[in-house]
Write a protein that holds these residues in place. Structure first.
Motif, mmCIF file in Angstrom:
data_model
loop_
_atom_site.group_PDB
_atom_site.id
_atom_site.type_symbol
_atom_site.label_atom_id
_atom_site.label_comp_id
_atom_site.label_asym_id
_atom_site.label_seq_id
_atom_site.Cartn_x
_atom_site.Cartn_y
_atom_site.Cartn_z
ATOM 1 N N ALA A 43 59.998 -3.282 -43.564
ATOM 2 C CA ALA A 43 60.224 -2.730 -44.900
ATOM 3 C C ALA A 43 61.672 -2.256 -45.033
ATOM 4 O O ALA A 43 62.172 -1.507 -44.196
ATOM 5 C CB ALA A 43 59.261 -1.584 -45.158
ATOM 6 N N GLY A 44 62.358 -2.727 -46.069
ATOM 7 C CA GLY A 44 63.745 -2.354 -46.297
ATOM 8 C C GLY A 44 64.755 -3.203 -45.559
ATOM 9 O O GLY A 44 65.967 -2.990 -45.701
ATOM 10 N N ALA A 45 64.293 -4.177 -44.771
ATOM 11 C CA ALA A 45 65.212 -5.037 -44.015
ATOM 12 C C ALA A 45 65.887 -6.040 -44.950
ATOM 13 O O ALA A 45 65.432 -6.272 -46.069
ATOM 14 C CB ALA A 45 64.461 -5.774 -42.914
ATOM 15 N N PRO A 46 66.976 -6.658 -44.509
ATOM 16 C CA PRO A 46 67.683 -7.647 -45.338
ATOM 17 C C PRO A 46 66.839 -8.893 -45.589
ATOM 18 O O PRO A 46 65.800 -9.110 -44.958
ATOM 19 C CB PRO A 46 68.925 -7.990 -44.508
ATOM 20 N N GLY A 47 67.319 -9.737 -46.488
ATOM 21 C CA GLY A 47 66.643 -10.980 -46.802
ATOM 22 C C GLY A 47 66.657 -11.964 -45.643
ATOM 23 O O GLY A 47 67.473 -11.866 -44.721
ATOM 24 N N THR A 48 65.744 -12.934 -45.728
ATOM 25 C CA THR A 48 65.619 -13.927 -44.655
ATOM 26 C C THR A 48 65.788 -15.362 -45.140
ATOM 27 O O THR A 48 65.857 -16.276 -44.319
ATOM 28 C CB THR A 48 64.238 -13.811 -43.983
ATOM 29 N N TYR A 49 65.833 -15.563 -46.466
ATOM 30 C CA TYR A 49 65.893 -16.933 -46.980
ATOM 31 C C TYR A 49 66.723 -16.970 -48.266
ATOM 32 O O TYR A 49 66.601 -16.068 -49.097
ATOM 33 C CB TYR A 49 64.480 -17.452 -47.263
ATOM 34 N N PRO A 50 67.545 -18.033 -48.410
ATOM 35 C CA PRO A 50 67.891 -19.067 -47.417
ATOM 36 C C PRO A 50 68.867 -18.523 -46.377
ATOM 37 O O PRO A 50 69.605 -17.565 -46.634
ATOM 38 C CB PRO A 50 68.532 -20.159 -48.263
ATOM 39 N N ALA A 51 68.887 -19.141 -45.224
ATOM 40 C CA ALA A 51 69.639 -18.601 -44.089
ATOM 41 C C ALA A 51 71.124 -18.447 -44.380
ATOM 42 O O ALA A 51 71.759 -17.478 -43.951
ATOM 43 C CB ALA A 51 69.444 -19.485 -42.857
ATOM 44 N N ALA A 52 71.697 -19.406 -45.108
ATOM 45 C CA ALA A 52 73.147 -19.380 -45.345
ATOM 46 C C ALA A 52 73.566 -18.213 -46.230
ATOM 47 O O ALA A 52 74.707 -17.755 -46.141
ATOM 48 C CB ALA A 52 73.593 -20.700 -45.970
ATOM 49 N N GLY A 53 72.679 -17.720 -47.045
ATOM 50 C CA GLY A 53 72.972 -16.592 -47.930
ATOM 51 C C GLY A 53 71.682 -16.033 -48.487
ATOM 52 O O GLY A 53 71.308 -16.325 -49.626
#
Length: 291
Positions: A235-245
Motif C-alpha cells: 500500500a502506497g508503493a510506486p507504480g509497476t506498469y508499464p516498466a519503462a514509466g
C-alpha cells in the motif's frame, strides 16, 4: 543461618532465575519468534523485455537481483513457441537461480509435432525452500485461445505449500483478467477467496500469501472483497506498469493472518520485462498469530 549466609543464598537464587530466563525461548507472540521471509512477485512477460527483445540472461539477472526467498511469476512460457525460443522458461530460470520451481499452466496445448513437448503458458513459483505440496486450482477465465470464449472454470491459480524454518506457508500466485470490463475479475476474486478459505481450513495455522498481477489498481471495486481477509503489503508503493514509466500499480503481494510486513520496494527495473517487480520483507508468526 547468619545474615551474611542468607544474603548469599538470595543472590545465588536471583542469578539462577536470571540465567533460566535468558535461556528460555521467547513467547510465541514475541518478535524474536517470528520467521523472516523475503518474497517477490514479477510478471516476466515470457522473458521479453520492454524493448521487445527476448533475453533470458537479462531476466535471470533481474530475478537474481531481487534476492528473494520465494518469487511468484506470471506470463511464464514452457515450450510455448518461438517467442521464447521454445524453452521451458520456468525450469530454465529455476536452474539458473538454483531454486525449486512449481509451474501451474493456464493453457496446455497439444505439441506441434507428435514427439514434441506440450505447449504451456501460466504462472510459477520459484523457492529456496523445498516445495512440500503443489496444486493448480481452477478459477473463472475468459480464454484467449478460443474464438468465441465464455467465462468458465480453468486452471492457472497456482499454490505451493512450503515450510519456512518450521512455519507452514501457503503461497498462491495468480494472473487476473486484463480486460477493461471487470466482470471476469469479479468472479475470479470470488473464486480466489473461496479457494484460499478452503485451503486455510485444511491446514490450520498455515500462513497465506497471495502474489500476482491483478490487472486492477488497489481502489478497484472488484478487488475490494480480497481485502476482507488479506492486506495489501505494498500500500502506497510506486507504480509497476508499464516498466519503462509506471503509471499504475497492478502487481501485488497480499498477506493473510499471522504475516507482518516490515518493508516493500518496487525495484527500478525498466527493461527486463514490461512490468516492474514487487519485493516484500515479511515475518511469519509462529502459532496462532495475529495480523
Amino acid at each position: 543461618m547468619s545474615a551474611r549466609a542468607r544474603v548469599l543464598v538470595q543472590l545465588s537464587a536471583a542469578v539462577a532465575l536470571f540465567t533460566l530466563a535468558a535461556a528460555a525461548p521467547p513467547a510465541s507472540g514475541d518478535r524474536g519468534s517470528a520467521v523472516p521471509l523475503r518474497i517477490a512477485t514479477y510478471n516476466i512477460h515470457a522473458g521479453t523485455g520492454s524493448d521487445g527483445v527476448f533475453d533470458l540472461d537479462r531476466q535471470a539477472a533481474a530475478l537474481r537481483a531481487l534476492d528473494a526467498d520465494v518469487i511468484g511469476l506470471q506470463e511464464v512460457d514452457v515450450h510455448w513457441g518461438a517467442r521464447s525460443g521454445d524453452l521451458d522458461v520456468a525450469g530454465e530460470l529455476a536452474r539458473r537461480l538454483g531454486m525449486r520451481v512449481s509451474f501451474a499452466p493456464i493453457y496446455s496445448l497439444d505439441p506441434v509435432t507428435a514427439q514434441g513437448p506440450r505447449r504451456e503458458y501460466g504462472v510459477a513459483v520459484l523457492s529456496r525452500f523445498p516445495v512440500r505440496a503443489a496444486a493448480n486450482h481452477e478459477i473463472t477465465r475468459l480464454s484467449t485461445q478460443d474464438e468465441d470464449p465464455a467465462p468458465a472454470p480453468a486452471p492457472g491459480f497456482g499454490e505451493v505449500t512450503l515450510k519456512v524454518r518450521g512455519v507452514p506457508v501457503q503461497v498462491f500466485v495468480t494472473h487476473l483478467d486484463y480486460r477493461a470490463d471487470p466482470a471476469v475479475r469479479v468472479a475470479q476474486v470470488a473464486d480466489t477467496r473461496r479457494i484460499m478459505a478452503r485451503e486455510r481450513a485444511a491446514r490450520p495455522g498455515a500462513r497465506q500469501v497471495l502474489l500476482g498481477d491483478f490487472n486492477a489498481e488497489p481502489s478497484a471495486p472488484e478487488l475490494g472483497p480480497l481485502w476482507r481477509e488479506l492486506r495489501d503489503a505494498a500500500a502506497g508503493a510506486p507504480g509497476t506498469y508499464p516498466a519503462a514509466g509506471p503509471v499504475k500499480r497492478i502487481d501485488y503481494v497480499a498477506v493473510g493472518r499471522g504475516v507482518r510486513v516490515h518493508g516493500v520496494s518496487v525495484p527500478e527495473e525498466a527493461v527486463a520485462s514490461d512490468h516492474r517487480p514487487v519485493v516484500a520483507e515479511l515475518t511469519l508468526a509462529r502459532g496462532a498469530g495475529r495480523r
